[in-house]
Structures are given as C-alpha cells and as structure tokens.
Design a protein around this motif. Structure first.
Motif, PDB file in Angstrom:
ATOM      1  N   THR A  67     -15.452 -19.987   7.974  1.00  0.00           N
ATOM      2  CA  THR A  67     -16.430 -19.473   8.939  1.00  0.00           C
ATOM      3  C   THR A  67     -16.827 -18.034   8.624  1.00  0.00           C
ATOM      4  OG1 THR A  67     -14.692 -18.744  10.466  1.00  0.00           O
ATOM      5  CG2 THR A  67     -15.595 -20.971  10.786  1.00  0.00           C
ATOM      6  N   LEU A  68     -16.430 -17.574   7.454  1.00  0.00           N
ATOM      7  CA  LEU A  68     -16.750 -16.219   6.990  1.00  0.00           C
ATOM      8  C   LEU A  68     -16.249 -15.143   7.951  1.00  0.00           C
ATOM      9  CD1 LEU A  68     -20.350 -16.940   5.673  1.00  0.00           C
ATOM     10  CD2 LEU A  68     -18.212 -16.929   4.371  1.00  0.00           C
ATOM     11  N   GLY A  69     -15.032 -15.327   8.435  1.00  0.00           N
ATOM     12  CA  GLY A  69     -14.390 -14.306   9.254  1.00  0.00           C
ATOM     13  C   GLY A  69     -14.649 -14.391  10.740  1.00  0.00           C
ATOM     14  N   ASN A  70     -14.980 -15.551  11.241  1.00  0.00           N
ATOM     15  CA  ASN A  70     -15.222 -15.719  12.675  1.00  0.00           C
ATOM     16  C   ASN A  70     -13.877 -15.763  13.408  1.00  0.00           C
ATOM     17  OD1 ASN A  70     -15.859 -16.533  15.269  1.00  0.00           O
ATOM     18  ND2 ASN A  70     -17.444 -17.959  14.605  1.00  0.00           N
ATOM     19  N   ASN A  71     -13.536 -14.647  14.064  1.00  0.00           N
ATOM     20  CA  ASN A  71     -12.252 -14.550  14.764  1.00  0.00           C
ATOM     21  C   ASN A  71     -12.147 -15.502  15.947  1.00  0.00           C
ATOM     22  OD1 ASN A  71     -11.041 -12.664  13.147  1.00  0.00           O
ATOM     23  ND2 ASN A  71     -11.750 -10.927  14.351  1.00  0.00           N
ATOM     24  N   HIS A  72     -13.259 -15.809  16.580  1.00  0.00           N
ATOM     25  CA  HIS A  72     -13.231 -16.699  17.747  1.00  0.00           C
ATOM     26  C   HIS A  72     -12.698 -18.082  17.355  1.00  0.00           C
ATOM     27  CE1 HIS A  72     -14.276 -18.076  21.722  1.00  0.00           C
ATOM     28  NE2 HIS A  72     -14.949 -19.093  21.198  1.00  0.00           N
ATOM     29  N   VAL A  73     -13.165 -18.591  16.248  1.00  0.00           N
ATOM     30  CA  VAL A  73     -12.707 -19.899  15.768  1.00  0.00           C
ATOM     31  C   VAL A  73     -11.240 -19.822  15.358  1.00  0.00           C
ATOM     32  CG1 VAL A  73     -12.985 -21.630  13.954  1.00  0.00           C
ATOM     33  CG2 VAL A  73     -14.996 -20.633  15.038  1.00  0.00           C
ATOM     34  N   THR A  74     -10.902 -18.782  14.621  1.00  0.00           N
ATOM     35  CA  THR A  74      -9.530 -18.627  14.137  1.00  0.00           C
ATOM     36  C   THR A  74      -8.537 -18.510  15.282  1.00  0.00           C
ATOM     37  OG1 THR A  74     -10.393 -17.494  12.196  1.00  0.00           O
ATOM     38  CG2 THR A  74      -8.049 -17.249  12.643  1.00  0.00           C
ATOM     39  N   MET A  75      -8.845 -17.684  16.267  1.00  0.00           N
ATOM     40  CA  MET A  75      -7.928 -17.510  17.392  1.00  0.00           C
ATOM     41  C   MET A  75      -7.855 -18.763  18.259  1.00  0.00           C
ATOM     42  SD  MET A  75      -6.623 -14.765  16.598  1.00  0.00           S
ATOM     43  CE  MET A  75      -5.524 -14.517  17.949  1.00  0.00           C
ATOM     44  N   GLY A  76      -8.927 -19.546  18.269  1.00  0.00           N
ATOM     45  CA  GLY A  76      -8.902 -20.816  18.983  1.00  0.00           C
ATOM     46  C   GLY A  76      -7.918 -21.800  18.372  1.00  0.00           C
ATOM     47  N   ILE A  77      -7.603 -21.605  17.111  1.00  0.00           N
ATOM     48  CA  ILE A  77      -6.607 -22.440  16.434  1.00  0.00           C
ATOM     49  C   ILE A  77      -5.223 -21.801  16.529  1.00  0.00           C
ATOM     50  CG2 ILE A  77      -5.888 -23.361  14.192  1.00  0.00           C
ATOM     51  CD1 ILE A  77      -8.935 -23.476  13.503  1.00  0.00           C
ATOM     52  N   LEU A  78      -5.148 -20.500  16.290  1.00  0.00           N
ATOM     53  CA  LEU A  78      -3.853 -19.817  16.257  1.00  0.00           C
ATOM     54  C   LEU A  78      -3.176 -19.723  17.623  1.00  0.00           C
ATOM     55  CD1 LEU A  78      -4.486 -16.893  13.755  1.00  0.00           C
ATOM     56  CD2 LEU A  78      -3.264 -19.027  13.360  1.00  0.00           C
ATOM     57  N   ASN A  79      -3.925 -19.414  18.666  1.00  0.00           N
ATOM     58  CA  ASN A  79      -3.306 -19.253  19.987  1.00  0.00           C
ATOM     59  C   ASN A  79      -2.577 -20.506  20.459  1.00  0.00           C
ATOM     60  OD1 ASN A  79      -3.783 -16.547  20.442  1.00  0.00           O
ATOM     61  ND2 ASN A  79      -5.766 -16.905  21.374  1.00  0.00           N
ATOM     62  N   PRO A  80      -3.201 -21.663  20.450  1.00  0.00           N
ATOM     63  CA  PRO A  80      -2.460 -22.842  20.907  1.00  0.00           C
ATOM     64  C   PRO A  80      -1.285 -23.208  20.003  1.00  0.00           C
ATOM     65  CG  PRO A  80      -4.807 -23.290  20.899  1.00  0.00           C
ATOM     66  CD  PRO A  80      -4.603 -21.978  20.218  1.00  0.00           C
ATOM     67  N   SER A  81      -1.447 -23.015  18.705  1.00  0.00           N
ATOM     68  CA  SER A  81      -0.380 -23.451  17.804  1.00  0.00           C
ATOM     69  C   SER A  81       0.782 -22.466  17.733  1.00  0.00           C
ATOM     70  CB  SER A  81      -0.925 -23.717  16.403  1.00  0.00           C
ATOM     71  OG  SER A  81      -1.413 -22.538  15.817  1.00  0.00           O
ATOM     72  N   CYS A  82       0.533 -21.187  17.871  1.00  0.00           N
ATOM     73  CA  CYS A  82       1.603 -20.197  17.698  1.00  0.00           C
ATOM     74  C   CYS A  82       2.234 -19.721  18.995  1.00  0.00           C
ATOM     75  CB  CYS A  82       1.078 -19.001  16.908  1.00  0.00           C
ATOM     76  SG  CYS A  82       0.640 -19.438  15.220  1.00  0.00           S
ATOM     77  N   ARG A  83       1.572 -19.915  20.103  1.00  0.00           N
ATOM     78  CA  ARG A  83       2.170 -19.544  21.386  1.00  0.00           C
ATOM     79  C   ARG A  83       2.894 -20.743  21.974  1.00  0.00           C
ATOM     80  NH1 ARG A  83      -2.341 -15.803  24.425  1.00  0.00           N
ATOM     81  NH2 ARG A  83      -2.323 -14.137  22.887  1.00  0.00           N
ATOM     82  N   GLY A  84       3.674 -20.495  22.973  1.00  0.00           N
ATOM     83  CA  GLY A  84       4.400 -21.580  23.620  1.00  0.00           C
ATOM     84  C   GLY A  84       5.902 -21.386  23.511  1.00  0.00           C
ATOM     85  N   THR A  85       6.641 -22.395  23.870  1.00  0.00           N
ATOM     86  CA  THR A  85       8.102 -22.347  23.899  1.00  0.00           C
ATOM     87  C   THR A  85       8.662 -22.735  22.538  1.00  0.00           C
ATOM     88  OG1 THR A  85       8.013 -23.024  26.209  1.00  0.00           O
ATOM     89  CG2 THR A  85      10.136 -23.214  25.100  1.00  0.00           C
ATOM     90  N   TYR A  86       9.498 -21.865  21.985  1.00  0.00           N
ATOM     91  CA  TYR A  86      10.149 -22.151  20.710  1.00  0.00           C
ATOM     92  C   TYR A  86      11.607 -22.555  20.892  1.00  0.00           C
ATOM     93  CZ  TYR A  86       6.311 -20.427  17.858  1.00  0.00           C
ATOM     94  OH  TYR A  86       5.100 -20.281  17.244  1.00  0.00           O
TER      95      TYR A  86
END
Length: 71
Positions: free
Chosen positions: A32-51
């Motif tokens: 997406t040529l550096g589109n942070n909105h798309v990237t954070m939409g993937i990273l937030n759900p996958s990296c946050r939560g209960t470990y």
C-alpha cells in the motif's frame, strides 16, 4: 492437568498468530506504499490481546482476548 494443556496450547498459538500478523502487516505496508491505516488494521488485532493465561482466566473471573481491538 487440563489447565496445563490449555496454557501449553494457547500461548504458542497466540504468539504464532501475532507473528503471522506482523508478516502480513509488513507486506501490506509495502503493497500500500506505506499506508499506516491498513497496516495498523492488521497489526492491532493480531498483536494485542491476551498472551498469558492467568488463574483468574482459568476460573472464568477474567476475560480472554485472542484478538485485540482495531482502533
């Protein structure tokens, strides 16, 4: 014994999900040529939560969030 199985399966599964999210997020960032909105939409759900499964979670006194919130 059942509690140990839950803990030994959940945490590696969550870490694998997070790592996969990081890889996909990195690919999405490039495509997406550096589109942070798309990237954070993937990273937030996958990296946050209960470990880690705590005793409160095992006794149903606390929640388990496999996927975090997408802001």
């Amino acid at each position: 014994m059942k509690k140990i199985k839950i803990i030994s399966v959940y945490s590696p599964l969550k870490v694998s999900y997070s790592l996969l999210g990081m890889v996909v997020g990195g690919i999405a960032y490039g495509l997406t040529l550096g589109n942070n909105h798309v990237t954070m939409g993937i990273l937030n759900p996958s990296c946050r939560g209960t470990y880690v499964i705590t005793p409160k979670i095992l006794t149903a006194e606390g929640p388990v969030y496999f996927a975090g919130k997408a802001d």
